[in-house]
Write an enzyme that holds these catalytic residues in place. Structure first.
Site, short mmCIF file in Angstrom:
data_model
loop_
_atom_site.label_atom_id
_atom_site.label_comp_id
_atom_site.label_asym_id
_atom_site.label_seq_id
_atom_site.Cartn_x
_atom_site.Cartn_y
_atom_site.Cartn_z
N SER A 204 0.86 -1.20 0.10
CA SER A 204 -0.03 -0.04 0.07
C SER A 204 0.82 1.35 -0.04
CB SER A 204 -0.84 -0.03 1.20
OG SER A 204 -1.56 1.26 1.19
N LYS A 205 0.52 2.11 -0.79
CA LYS A 205 0.99 3.65 -0.80
C LYS A 205 0.85 4.05 0.52
CE LYS A 205 0.80 4.48 -5.90
NZ LYS A 205 0.47 5.28 -6.88
N ARG A 206 -0.18 3.62 1.23
CA ARG A 206 -0.43 4.44 2.46
C ARG A 206 0.53 4.04 3.60
NH1 ARG A 206 -5.38 3.38 0.12
NH2 ARG A 206 -5.57 1.49 1.53
#
Length: 412
Positions: A204-206
């Protein structure tokens, strides 16, 4: 073969993700292996999501990792020239697009097939146009959507090979139609594998720890990060693991792209980082360690280099320096429960030996102490931890007075 021209086209909407860096690296290597050009294009048409300073940070990070671009473009500057508006109006005039609510939409044909050969996956991929929906190409504010801008820009910039993440695959049939309707030649297009999270699913980019900035802050070297991601989706023919950027460019072959999704293995990244730390000259490593702990700079150069040499083979990340070597700068009295049963006898004997200039190695035999217990109590008293660099070397750096001072505070 025409000149190879590739591009990296990030949106300045946040931190550069490890997957974005990998795309940039592969695009760079593909171009430079063929003596081609690597283009940086900032896709900043989504103004609502743009993060101030993100563009500059992306450029700074690409420079840090050695991915130097030959040409640089900014989409918003091209908007002002009316480039995308002209293309959208051409499609509308030709009957391939229509105006609705001030926006120009692509008209999807019925009962047709569109497809291409993916040069990364090495297979033909096709879609039925009945599964597609009309999409906006030019918004009412005059800004293009990705679907129009990417086609116009890649053509104008003479991009020969497009590398992008697998998550863009569903958009590809739209782009194929735009290329066709504008009468433009199709570049080679390839979709890279997804980097998977060890816990499952796509990375995830988060997750902050998967951004380039976060990894650098944790103490990973740029060289190690770059080497690690080289092999997240590409494999050399000879199973070699350690590559400089120049070596990677020389060895790069698109046939090495892997089809299976790689896993972000933190232990492997740690291994790479440890390898690169140990390759650094002591002075260079010392300079980098000072960015992790400014107190190191307060010592004499000789002491700085002595500490650096001591920890060099024991750290996997620069951030581990503070925990491993922090006792050189700040002493905290350890709790009595950390020591062994005879710790006061051990420390008293150590004090006498140091004051008399004798070797600590002979103390356990002379006093009939257990060697391991003696040195463990000495380590805890001096460093406040069971895990330290070699204690005799640490004492040499601390000096006789500071060492005795610490031991007496425990033994008294």
């Amino acid at each position: 073969m025409n000149k190879v021209r590739t591009r990296f086209a990030p949106s300045p909407t946040g931190s550069l993700h490890i997957g974005g860096l990998r795309t940039a690296l592969y695009a760079y290597a593909l171009a430079k292996h063929e003596n081609g050009d690597f283009i940086l294009r900032i896709e900043d048409t989504d103004k609502k999501r743009e993060v101030t300073g993100s563009r500059e940070k992306i450029e700074e990070l690409l420079t840090l990792f050695g991915l130097k671009w030959d040409e640089h473009y900014v989409q918003s500057e091209r908007v002002e020239k009316g480039i995308y508006k002209k293309a959208a109006e051409k499609l509308e005039k030709s009957g391939y697009a229509y105006n609705e609510g001030g926006a120009i939409r692509l008209k999807i044909p019925k009962n047709e097939k569109v497809g291409f050969h993916d040069f990364v996956l090495n297979k033909d991929i096709k879609w039925d146009t009945n599964t597609l929906e009309d999409l906006v190409l030019l918004k009412s504010d005059g800004f293009p959507t990705y679907h129009l801008a990417v086609v116009v820009d890649d053509n104008d910039m003479k991009i020969s090979h497009v590398l992008r993440g697998h998550d863009w695959m569903p958009s590809t049939p739209i782009h194929l139609l735009v290329y066709k309707y504008l009468g433009l030649p199709l570049p080679e297009i390839g979709h890279l594998t997804d980097i998977l999270d060890p816990d499952g699913g796509k990375l995830s980019k988060r997750k902050g720890s998967t951004t380039c900035e976060a990894l650098l802050k944790e103490g990973y070297l740029p060289e190690a990060i770059l080497n690690f991601i080289m092999l997240l989706g590409w494999a050399p023919k000879d199973n070699k693991e350690l590559f400089s950027l120049d070596e990677f460019v020389k060895a790069f072959d698109p046939s090495g792209f892997q089809k299976a999704n790689p896993i972000f293995n933190r232990e492997k990244l740690d291994w790479f980082n440890g390898q690169y730390i140990r390759q650094l000259p002591d002075k260079e490593l010392n300079s980098r360690l000072k960015t992790q702990d400014s107190r190191l700079a307060e010592l004499s150069e000789d002491k700085q280099l002595a500490i650096t040499s001591l920890v060099k083979d024991r750290i996997k990340k620069l951030s581990e320096f503070r925990k491993l070597a922090g006792f050189f700068f700040e002493w905290q009295k350890p709790a009595p429960r950390m020591f062994g049963r005879y710790y006061k006898d051990h420390l008293a004997a150590a004090i006498n030996a140091i004051e008399e200039g004798k070797s600590l190695e002979n103390v356990p035999k002379e006093k009939r102490f257990k060697v391991g217990d003696f040195f463990m109590d000495l380590r805890i008293a001096i460093a406040g931890s069971k895990f330290t660099p070699p204690i005799n070397d640490s004492i040499m750096i601390l000096g006789k007075d500071e060492t005795i001072k610490r031991l007496k505070k425990i033994s008294s």
